[in-house]
Design a protein around this motif. Structure first.
Motif, PDB file in Angstrom:
ATOM      1  N   ASP A  45       2.882  -4.740   5.152  1.00 19.27           N
ATOM      2  CA  ASP A  45       1.880  -5.565   5.027  1.00 19.27           C
ATOM      3  C   ASP A  45       2.020  -6.924   5.932  1.00 19.27           C
ATOM      4  OD1 ASP A  45       4.016  -6.831   3.852  1.00 19.27           O
ATOM      5  OD2 ASP A  45       3.399  -6.877   1.645  1.00 19.27           O
ATOM      6  N   ILE A  46       1.293  -7.822   5.543  1.00 16.74           N
ATOM      7  CA  ILE A  46       1.299  -8.863   6.631  1.00 16.74           C
ATOM      8  C   ILE A  46       2.704  -9.656   6.661  1.00 16.74           C
ATOM      9  CG2 ILE A  46       0.116 -11.105   7.141  1.00 16.74           C
ATOM     10  CD1 ILE A  46      -2.411 -10.031   6.321  1.00 16.74           C
ATOM     11  N   LYS A  47       3.128  -9.816   5.547  1.00 18.03           N
ATOM     12  CA  LYS A  47       4.424 -10.524   5.382  1.00 18.03           C
ATOM     13  C   LYS A  47       5.786  -9.705   6.161  1.00 18.03           C
ATOM     14  CE  LYS A  47       5.951  -9.285   0.694  1.00 18.03           C
ATOM     15  NZ  LYS A  47       4.847  -7.949   0.509  1.00 18.03           N
ATOM     16  N   LYS A  48       5.554  -8.387   6.228  1.00 26.10           N
ATOM     17  CA  LYS A  48       6.691  -7.650   6.714  1.00 26.10           C
ATOM     18  C   LYS A  48       6.263  -7.399   8.321  1.00 26.10           C
ATOM     19  CE  LYS A  48       8.413  -4.553   3.245  1.00 26.10           C
ATOM     20  NZ  LYS A  48       9.248  -3.285   3.089  1.00 26.10           N
ATOM     21  N   VAL A  49       4.967  -7.606   8.585  1.00 33.39           N
ATOM     22  CA  VAL A  49       4.869  -7.658  10.066  1.00 33.39           C
ATOM     23  C   VAL A  49       5.193  -8.929  10.491  1.00 33.39           C
ATOM     24  CG1 VAL A  49       3.206  -7.551  11.833  1.00 33.39           C
ATOM     25  CG2 VAL A  49       2.802  -6.237   9.866  1.00 33.39           C
ATOM     26  N   LEU A  64       3.418   5.606  -3.927  1.00 28.43           N
ATOM     27  CA  LEU A  64       4.733   5.060  -4.229  1.00 28.43           C
ATOM     28  C   LEU A  64       5.349   4.203  -3.029  1.00 28.43           C
ATOM     29  CD1 LEU A  64       6.399   8.609  -5.025  1.00 28.43           C
ATOM     30  CD2 LEU A  64       5.641   6.933  -6.523  1.00 28.43           C
ATOM     31  N   GLU A  65       5.067   4.318  -1.916  1.00 25.42           N
ATOM     32  CA  GLU A  65       5.586   3.391  -0.823  1.00 25.42           C
ATOM     33  C   GLU A  65       4.802   1.989  -1.176  1.00 25.42           C
ATOM     34  OE1 GLU A  65       6.080   4.131   2.910  1.00 25.42           O
ATOM     35  OE2 GLU A  65       6.312   6.360   2.940  1.00 25.42           O
ATOM     36  N   ILE A  66       3.627   1.852  -1.493  1.00 22.02           N
ATOM     37  CA  ILE A  66       3.082   0.459  -1.984  1.00 22.02           C
ATOM     38  C   ILE A  66       3.778   0.021  -3.129  1.00 22.02           C
ATOM     39  CG2 ILE A  66       0.882  -0.530  -2.959  1.00 22.02           C
ATOM     40  CD1 ILE A  66      -0.720   1.633  -1.322  1.00 22.02           C
ATOM     41  N   LYS A  67       4.172   0.756  -4.173  1.00 21.07           N
ATOM     42  CA  LYS A  67       4.857   0.059  -5.468  1.00 21.07           C
ATOM     43  C   LYS A  67       6.227  -0.364  -4.990  1.00 21.07           C
ATOM     44  CE  LYS A  67       1.898   2.470  -8.726  1.00 21.07           C
ATOM     45  NZ  LYS A  67       1.847   3.497  -9.990  1.00 21.07           N
ATOM     46  N   ASP A 108       7.860  -1.188  -2.195  1.00 20.49           N
ATOM     47  CA  ASP A 108       7.798  -2.244  -1.281  1.00 20.49           C
ATOM     48  C   ASP A 108       6.879  -3.354  -1.701  1.00 20.49           C
ATOM     49  OD1 ASP A 108       9.584  -0.996   0.457  1.00 20.49           O
ATOM     50  OD2 ASP A 108       8.211  -0.097   1.564  1.00 20.49           O
ATOM     51  N   ASN A 109       6.325  -3.400  -2.954  1.00 21.17           N
ATOM     52  CA  ASN A 109       5.345  -4.501  -3.092  1.00 21.17           C
ATOM     53  C   ASN A 109       4.396  -4.748  -2.296  1.00 21.17           C
ATOM     54  OD1 ASN A 109       4.172  -6.010  -5.327  1.00 21.17           O
ATOM     55  ND2 ASN A 109       5.991  -7.704  -4.834  1.00 21.17           N
ATOM     56  N   LEU A 110       3.792  -3.931  -1.658  1.00 18.53           N
ATOM     57  CA  LEU A 110       2.894  -4.318  -0.352  1.00 18.53           C
ATOM     58  C   LEU A 110       1.743  -4.926  -1.030  1.00 18.53           C
ATOM     59  CD1 LEU A 110       3.228  -1.092   1.648  1.00 18.53           C
ATOM     60  CD2 LEU A 110       4.733  -3.179   1.918  1.00 18.53           C
ATOM     61  N   GLU A 111       1.041  -5.862  -0.397  1.00 23.76           N
ATOM     62  CA  GLU A 111       0.148  -6.802  -0.706  1.00 23.76           C
ATOM     63  C   GLU A 111      -1.283  -6.039  -0.068  1.00 23.76           C
ATOM     64  OE1 GLU A 111       1.263 -10.960   0.392  1.00 23.76           O
ATOM     65  OE2 GLU A 111       2.798 -10.764  -1.118  1.00 23.76           O
ATOM     66  N   SER A 112      -2.236  -7.149  -0.338  1.00 27.73           N
ATOM     67  CA  SER A 112      -3.629  -6.563  -0.099  1.00 27.73           C
ATOM     68  C   SER A 112      -3.906  -5.804   1.205  1.00 27.73           C
ATOM     69  CB  SER A 112      -4.589  -7.598  -0.418  1.00 27.73           C
ATOM     70  OG  SER A 112      -4.707  -8.586   0.515  1.00 27.73           O
ATOM     71  N   SER A 113      -3.509  -6.244   2.423  1.00 28.03           N
ATOM     72  CA  SER A 113      -3.921  -5.869   3.732  1.00 28.03           C
ATOM     73  C   SER A 113      -2.393  -4.973   4.162  1.00 28.03           C
ATOM     74  CB  SER A 113      -4.205  -6.871   4.701  1.00 28.03           C
ATOM     75  OG  SER A 113      -5.338  -7.457   4.425  1.00 28.03           O
ATOM     76  N   ILE A 114      -2.568  -3.800   4.115  1.00 28.77           N
ATOM     77  CA  ILE A 114      -1.603  -2.907   4.690  1.00 28.77           C
ATOM     78  C   ILE A 114      -1.702  -1.999   5.936  1.00 28.77           C
ATOM     79  CG2 ILE A 114      -0.389  -0.805   3.795  1.00 28.77           C
ATOM     80  CD1 ILE A 114      -0.943  -1.418   0.925  1.00 28.77           C
ATOM     81  N   TYR A 115      -0.839  -1.818   6.740  1.00 34.39           N
ATOM     82  CA  TYR A 115      -0.760  -1.240   8.012  1.00 34.39           C
ATOM     83  C   TYR A 115       0.038   0.077   7.744  1.00 34.39           C
ATOM     84  CZ  TYR A 115      -2.932  -5.702   9.445  1.00 34.39           C
ATOM     85  OH  TYR A 115      -3.885  -6.692   9.435  1.00 34.39           O
ATOM     86  N   GLY A 116      -0.474   1.152   8.526  1.00 34.04           N
ATOM     87  CA  GLY A 116       0.308   2.217   8.627  1.00 34.04           C
ATOM     88  C   GLY A 116       0.771   2.223  10.046  1.00 34.04           C
ATOM     89  N   LYS A 117       1.967   2.551  10.206  1.00 35.36           N
ATOM     90  CA  LYS A 117       2.549   2.648  11.481  1.00 35.36           C
ATOM     91  C   LYS A 117       3.527   3.763  11.744  1.00 35.36           C
ATOM     92  CE  LYS A 117       5.594  -0.470  14.264  1.00 35.36           C
ATOM     93  NZ  LYS A 117       6.789   0.347  14.591  1.00 35.36           N
ATOM     94  N   ILE A 118       3.408   4.493  12.895  1.00 37.07           N
ATOM     95  CA  ILE A 118       3.968   5.794  13.096  1.00 37.07           C
ATOM     96  C   ILE A 118       5.511   5.445  13.419  1.00 37.07           C
ATOM     97  CG2 ILE A 118       4.280   7.797  14.580  1.00 37.07           C
ATOM     98  CD1 ILE A 118       1.072   7.281  15.159  1.00 37.07           C
ATOM     99  N   ASN A 119       6.426   6.023  12.773  1.00 37.71           N
ATOM    100  CA  ASN A 119       7.727   6.168  13.251  1.00 37.71           C
ATOM    101  C   ASN A 119       7.801   7.218  14.122  1.00 37.71           C
ATOM    102  OD1 ASN A 119      10.553   7.100  13.363  1.00 37.71           O
ATOM    103  ND2 ASN A 119      10.969   6.277  11.344  1.00 37.71           N
ATOM    104  N   THR A 120       8.254   6.538  15.703  1.00 40.52           N
ATOM    105  CA  THR A 120       8.088   7.422  16.629  1.00 40.52           C
ATOM    106  C   THR A 120       9.236   8.460  16.756  1.00 40.52           C
ATOM    107  OG1 THR A 120       9.356   5.725  17.990  1.00 40.52           O
ATOM    108  CG2 THR A 120       6.920   5.412  17.893  1.00 40.52           C
ATOM    109  N   SER A 121      10.250   8.466  16.048  1.00 37.44           N
ATOM    110  CA  SER A 121      11.281   9.264  15.944  1.00 37.44           C
ATOM    111  C   SER A 121      10.811  10.526  15.196  1.00 37.44           C
ATOM    112  CB  SER A 121      12.627   8.632  15.259  1.00 37.44           C
ATOM    113  OG  SER A 121      12.964   7.845  16.206  1.00 37.44           O
TER     114      SER A 121
END
Length: 211
Positions: free
Chosen positions: A194-198, A168-171, A173-186
């Motif tokens: 994806d790279i464009k968001k990074v 659901l999150e991929i769809k 945010d329309n994430l592209e081929s290389s995706i990074y999972g990042k921890i919400n520290t809160s």
């Protein structure tokens, strides 16, 4: 390694990593039913997005393993797998890595708190490359909580694949081929970029510092 059985998990490790520790992971009886492959890489300069640079040690889950282990392996396999991952994460958490820039100077990028010692990667059921990053500012106990959540996320993703959180999150945010999972520290929940968001986030951080 069982040559008759497909590789299920690859351990990508810097050639400078301790052979004693590496051997303890490969010979750990808790994951004796998993076929491992160890691939060492040489340290060097990388001209790429910092999150894409190999960590000191990284676990790569082969997609057919994830497709199958949900359906075929006993539930106690999950416990052994999570404990094994946490053992590696605990060792990696103690490693301090310094970034050296192309001009030879030593620096630390303030906006990047992601560990350069440990990561977990795989491919989604839609063939997106996915890399889970671990925030160095969190404790090992918090890392362990997030490792549990990775296994749950992947379990749901490869069991369902239609309305699970990752899909659901991929769809959404329309994430592209290389995706990074990042921890919400809160919240200690996984967020995906994806790279464009990074790159967009880095530009916003730079702009905020100027202001």
């Amino acid at each position: 390694m069982d040559d008759q059985k497909p590789i299920q998990i690859c351990i990508f490790v810097n050639e400078r990593y301790s052979d004693t520790l590496l051997d303890s992971y490969v010979n750990d009886n808790t994951i004796s039913d998993i076929n491992l492959d160890v691939r060492k890489y040489k340290a060097g300069m990388y001209a790429s997005l910092e999150w894409a640079i190999p960590t000191m040690i990284g676990l790569y889950f082969i997609k057919p393993y994830l497709d199958g282990f949900i359906k075929e392996l006993a539930k106690d396999h999950y416990t052994g797998l999570k404990n094994w991952i946490k053992k590696i994460a605990n060792d990696a958490k103690k490693i301090k890595i310094t970034t050296v820039s192309s001009d030879g100077s030593i620096h630390k990028l303030e906006e990047n708190n992601q560990s350069r010692a440990f990561s977990i990667s795989t491919v989604t059921n839609d063939d997106h490359e996915l890399k889970f990053l671990f925030d160095d500012n969190l404790s090992i106990e918090q890392w362990n909580t997030c490792i549990d959540k990775i296994i749950t996320l992947l379990d749901e993703h490869f069991t369902n694949g239609k309305d699970d959180q990752l899909t659901l999150e991929i769809k959404k945010d329309n994430l592209e081929s290389s995706i990074y999972g990042k921890i919400n520290t809160s919240t200690l929940e996984w967020e995906f970029l994806d790279i464009k968001k990074v790159i967009q986030n880095k530009m916003e951080q730079q702009q905020n510092r100027k202001e």
